[in-house]
Motif scaffolding. Structure first.
Motif, mmCIF file in Angstrom:
data_model
loop_
_atom_site.group_PDB
_atom_site.id
_atom_site.type_symbol
_atom_site.label_atom_id
_atom_site.label_comp_id
_atom_site.label_asym_id
_atom_site.label_seq_id
_atom_site.Cartn_x
_atom_site.Cartn_y
_atom_site.Cartn_z
ATOM 1 N N TRP A 1 24.861 6.157 -36.572
ATOM 2 C CA TRP A 1 23.794 5.707 -37.430
ATOM 3 C C TRP A 1 23.885 6.236 -38.470
ATOM 4 O O TRP A 1 23.980 5.692 -39.859
ATOM 5 N N LEU A 2 23.583 7.538 -38.802
ATOM 6 C CA LEU A 2 23.356 8.482 -39.756
ATOM 7 C C LEU A 2 24.395 8.227 -40.613
ATOM 8 O O LEU A 2 24.431 7.992 -42.042
ATOM 9 N N ASP B 1 20.974 -2.256 -39.675
ATOM 10 C CA ASP B 1 20.010 -1.693 -38.313
ATOM 11 C C ASP B 1 19.662 -2.693 -37.231
ATOM 12 O O ASP B 1 19.236 -2.164 -36.147
ATOM 13 N N PHE C 1 26.409 13.088 -36.250
ATOM 14 C CA PHE C 1 25.222 13.819 -36.307
ATOM 15 C C PHE C 1 24.577 13.845 -34.932
ATOM 16 O O PHE C 1 23.449 14.521 -34.875
ATOM 17 N N ALA D 1 20.444 11.755 -34.854
ATOM 18 C CA ALA D 1 20.522 10.714 -35.830
ATOM 19 C C ALA D 1 20.454 9.178 -35.307
ATOM 20 O O ALA D 1 20.216 8.403 -36.164
ATOM 21 N N LEU E 1 24.753 4.925 -42.465
ATOM 22 C CA LEU E 1 24.018 4.853 -43.516
ATOM 23 C C LEU E 1 24.516 5.618 -44.917
ATOM 24 O O LEU E 1 24.573 5.182 -45.991
ATOM 25 N N VAL E 2 25.071 6.907 -44.710
ATOM 26 C CA VAL E 2 25.412 7.687 -46.131
ATOM 27 C C VAL E 2 26.638 6.905 -46.460
ATOM 28 O O VAL E 2 26.769 6.962 -47.640
#
Length: 472
Positions: free
Chosen positions: A10-11, A142, A269, A273, A14-15
């Motif tokens: 997920w993280l 999301d 992560f 995360a 996003l990045v």
């Protein structure tokens, strides 16, 4: 299907998405600010002339339907707006299908630009942005965890970027195999950065270590991307460190940053995360992602075969949509740096004693006392092509004559691409000439004594004094 998504990314997603939006923003901004002089209606290589010769099926895009400078500007600035919206996270506020459509818009817009960009857009990072941008459409938001298949395809892109660059070096210039290429590269690269002079003057044993480390990162580490975590994350981190080292050493547009963006998608992560609740992916979404994966794997045959070909192509696209491409960089390294210096004179009849004033470009070396600046990830397209023109006049055959014409006319859009213009726009020079110089970095002692980071020596005439009615 439980296997379809991976919560722990997920993280990383996003990045990755925000960083990719930033690269899109830089790309569209460069297009908006530079297109009129390069490919506009009165540009050096006009789009209308190009679309007359190249059919839609070979270079699909919006400009086959209509072209005007206003329309191109609208496309470029719309791309900037979309990139800003994605950078701010607008895709997360939309339903899954809406977020996918929002990511599709900049891809279509930039594909349209790249497919009419001609020589100015003939760089590998254009295809890299398009291939990665296409995959971003299917990475989700999301409403669902990142799909495993798209994460795999992103690693496949990263593998080809690094492994392709490693193979092209080993098959190309012997100095890569002898570990000596960095004796020359920092001095002769297309556009040095503010630290390139210092990189060049590092001890030669360290240069050899750098090349050996580069071979390891490009030929061994990419294989580790497909191993279990945390090994894949460690491999991606090593790639990121290597790319940041390259960012410091020169100006390579957004090539290094795109490689970093791709490496971020590999990072795991862990459970910290992931959200407490992970929605299941809709069936229609799973079907679309699986279909796209099958298509891209089918299109990967030729790029994969190219990797292991003795005649490996570098930075080539095998389909007009740039969906799966081949990459590589610096298969050969120049030993000597040559630069074209463009000058003008107001004399209506050039004589030996005529005053010739030099045009200064924004990024490429000119004034020996002017220290290189950092421009990447922004891409100065004219400056880069001037480097190629100095390697061989063949690279400049299509656009150098039109460039000279526009300098003689005092064309406003062309002059905006330059750092210093020695003549007022309403009083352009009577003649333009171009001369070829050999440039080399000064030594530490020469730098202290003269304050100049370059030393240059006249080589030969590149273009004789030319006026607006002279034959090309």
């Amino acid at each position: 299907m439980e296997w379809f998504t991976a919560d722990q990314y997920w993280l990383g997603r996003l990045v990755f998405q925000r960083a990719l939006a930033a690269v899109y923003l830089v790309a569209f901004l460069g297009a908006a600010l530079q297109f009129r002089a390069l490919i506009g209606e009165r540009g050096m290589l006009p789009v209308p002339r190009h679309v007359e010769r190249v059919p839609f099926r070979k270079a699909p895009g919006l400009f086959h339907l209509h072209y005007s400078d206003r329309f191109f500007a609208l496309v470029a600035w719309t791309g900037c707006a979309c990139a800003l919206a994605l950078l701010a996270g607008a895709d997360a506020l939309l339903p899954l299908w809406g977020g996918m459509l929002l990511w599709l818009v900049p891809w279509v817009l930039y594909l349209s630009i790249a497919n009419v960009g001609q020589t100015w857009y003939g760089f590998g990072w254009e295809s890299l942005l398009l291939e990665t941008g296409f995959l971003a459409v299917f990475l989700g938001n999301d409403e669902t965890a990142p799909p495993v298949l798209v994460l795999f395809l992103l690693r496949w892109v990263l593998f080809r970027v690094e492994f392709g660059a490693g193979l092209i070096k080993m098959r190309g210039d012997a100095c890569w195999r002898k570990l000596t290429c960095l004796y020359f590269h920092h001095e002769t690269q297309p556009m040095p950065g503010p630290l390139s002079w210092f990189f060049h003057h590092l001890p030669k044993p360290l240069h050899r270590v750098e090349v050996a480390a580069n071979h390891f990162t490009q030929l061994v580490v990419p294989v580790l991307l497909f191993t279990p975590q945390p090994i894949a994350t460690a491999a991606a981190c090593l790639m990121i460190v290597t790319q940041l080292w390259l960012v410091l050493s020169g100006n390579f547009s957004w090539l290094n940053w795109m490689t970093i963006v791709l490496a971020v998608s590999v990072l795991d992560f862990g459970s910290t995360a992931a959200p407490a609740y992970s929605p299941a992916a809709p069936l229609w979404y799973e079907a679309v992602v699986i279909a796209v994966t099958v298509l891209l794997l089918f299109l990967s045959y030729r790029p994969a075969r190219n990797l292991f070909s003795r005649r490996q192509l570098m930075n080539s696209s095998f389909d007009p949509l740039h969906l799966v491409n081949t990459y590589g960089a610096f298969g050969s390294v120049s030993r000597v740096r040559q630069e074209i210096v463009v000058e003008g004179t107001a004399d209506t009849k050039p004589r030996q004693e005529s005053e010739w004033r030099e045009y200064e470009f924004k990024g490429k070396p000119g004034d020996v006392r002017r220290w290189p600046r950092q421009f990447a990830p922004y891409h100065l397209r004219l400056d880069w092509m001037m480097w190629f023109a100095a390697l061989s006049p063949a690279y400049a055959r299509s656009w150098f004559g039109p460039l000279v014409e526009r300098l003689l006319e005092g064309d406003r859009d062309t002059l905006r691409l330059l750092r210093h213009v020695p003549f007022p726009q309403d009083a352009p020079p009577a003649y333009i000439r171009a001369r070829l110089y050999r440039y080399r970095y000064t030594t530490w002692r020469e730098l202290r004594e003269t304050g100049a980071c370059w030393e240059r020596t006249y080589v030969r005439e590149f273009l004789p004094p030319t006026r607006i009615d002279s034959p090309r």
